[in-house]
Design an enzyme around this catalytic site. Sequence first.
Site: not given
Length: 721
Positions: A591, A666, A698
């Site tokens: 991320s 995601d 995600h």
Amino acid sequence: MKKAYRLFAFLLTLSTVITAQQKEITLEEIWDGTFRQERLQSLQSLNNGTEYVVLNRDRESGNSTIDVYSYKTGEKTNTLVNSANLQEVENFSGFEFSENENKIILATNLESIFRRSTRGIYYVYDVQSKSVQKISEDQIQEPTLSPGNDKVAYVFENNIYIKDLTSGNVTQVTSDGKKNEIINGVTDWVYEEEFSIVRAFDWNKTGNKIAFLKFDESEVPEFSMDIYGQDLYQTQNRFKYPKAGEANSDVSLHLYDVASGETNDVQLAEYEYIPRLQWTNESDVLSVQTLNRHQNNLNLIFINATNREANVILNEVDEAYVDVTDNLTFLDDNSFIWTSEQDGWNHIYHYNRSGKLKNQITEGQWEVTNYYGYDPGSKRIFYQSTENGSINRDVYSIRPNGRSKQRLTEGTGNNSADFSADFTYFINAFTNATTPTQYTLHLAKNGKLVREIEDNAALAQQVEEYGFSPKEFSTINVNGNDLNMWMVRPSDFDETKEYPLFMFQYSGPGSQSVANTFYNTNDYWFQLLANEGYIVVAVDPRGTGLKGADFKKVTQKELGKYEVEDIIQSAKQLGERSYIDADRIGIWGWSYGGFMSSNAILKGNDTFKMAIAVAPVTSWRFYDSIYTERYMTTPQENPSGYDENSPINHVEKLKGAYLLVHGTGDDNVHVQNSMRMIEALVQANKQFDWAIYPDKNHGIYGGNTRLHLYTLMTNFIKENL
């Protein structure tokens, strides 16, 4: 000489035996639950403060029970609800008490919507009569009992409804709800993700009014994701997602009068966001927090529900941004507790009902990291802080006047508390780098130990058999700042040898990766890599949290600049150590960490030999408005801040090995980020590796997905570092 030889042979044999006895960790063990910690089930204190309840499930029968336990003894004292005795409810997976605990909402058939939101079939259970009433035949959201327990409000298909539990009559409060256009009573995607709020309505103290938010998202651009599934044709998930600089939902505040059925709008001064609404202890006074679009001007507003007059009670302004607080607590006189970074560190403040500061309760160059509440009986406030070092946490109590502060926990590491409703007891969860989580019961008045609950001794013993290397905490002085760092060396570390270095970081604003806690899943992976001959290091650069607002907010308008500079310089300085091979330094992150690792191998192409980026943001232009603009303002206002630190705009600098990973499902960091990065790398004729996980969100998990991903990453590290 012969004796010396025998002694040497004996020691060599003993060393071989000890080495042989130490187990080698495998990726399968990391992901099959071998190292799972025993944790307390989610418990909820009863109002009496001496008992708590736990939701238990019987795997064989499938029945659900809400069981009552004594804090003092841990013994089960009663069963409040058993689905085996309920003809209408086969089992339930969640519950919520009414304020007086006479009724319980039972959740069944829950279906996830986004990260925090769900819809399901709900029932109201009457504790005294043991009767059950279904709220609706439809899957609904956020059912909430009125203070009088005679009504329940909920949201169905973006509209608010109220059911009278006595008559069974249902009143529709709003009628304009429509998917991807109007939402009443629950939040849109970006509020849920970035303000951590789903329910956007609240009963007042007497139950005669409901305050609610309406989201008009008709002008918000729509995002779509293909869902591949198992069918011949893929389907598509379409939802409103405001990217940086794009239109947000138009959010408005409304008051509904239960008796008259009348809804009135509430006019507020100029604002962009209403991230919190909460009735005060006065039934006709509502509080809301509002923010401007830059999120650097926050108002706490009190609204008179009779004439709908709105008065700003408290205003906070910051050159960077102001964090929304979840710690607003109203006392009996409607004075209130508030947490803020206004003096440069996060602390607790006490204001009177008019917003005049009565006292700054805590102060010092440390952070309040959790506010547990105020006990009117002992007149003490309970909180968690970093007073014992930024990588540690302790639990304290203090009086509202800032005096008589008392540390309630002893162990050096991370302590967190779960208090009983009347603040008689708290359950402390303690962990540090060498100690799995230990749960103990304490008296809140002085921290005295009452009993031990769970010590995870079996896991500690199991981990010991593997002979893991200790996590060494230190700081590294980089660019004029002492950055927190931990290091894990191979168990057979020899300082006369050189080892490749593998760096982990996340580095997002206010985050922390270097904490004095026991192994999480990634830590076991780092031990596996250490066993393979790698030194693993984590560094928290500028922009991360718990070291004051100035340290955290230095990255404002320049995400990916100062923190990347710190990570690159950290790697260079570590590479100067005699036992680290400066030509074999790698980095990875997920991320925000993937954004960082991508920038690191590009901007630091003379430092990093390889990098892995999982679900990375590759341009902040692709990410949502609330998170991104908090730190960057809009792309229209700050184009250079967005573009100069975007990995996409530095692909020509790639020299080392680069692995890019993303899930197509995601909804947070869209796969668009990786697709655009891939195209930029292709057009720059840069070779790289990439992996796409169909329909994974995600977190990229489910079935063997995590095992597959970590096998992929492990092999990539071995081949390229």
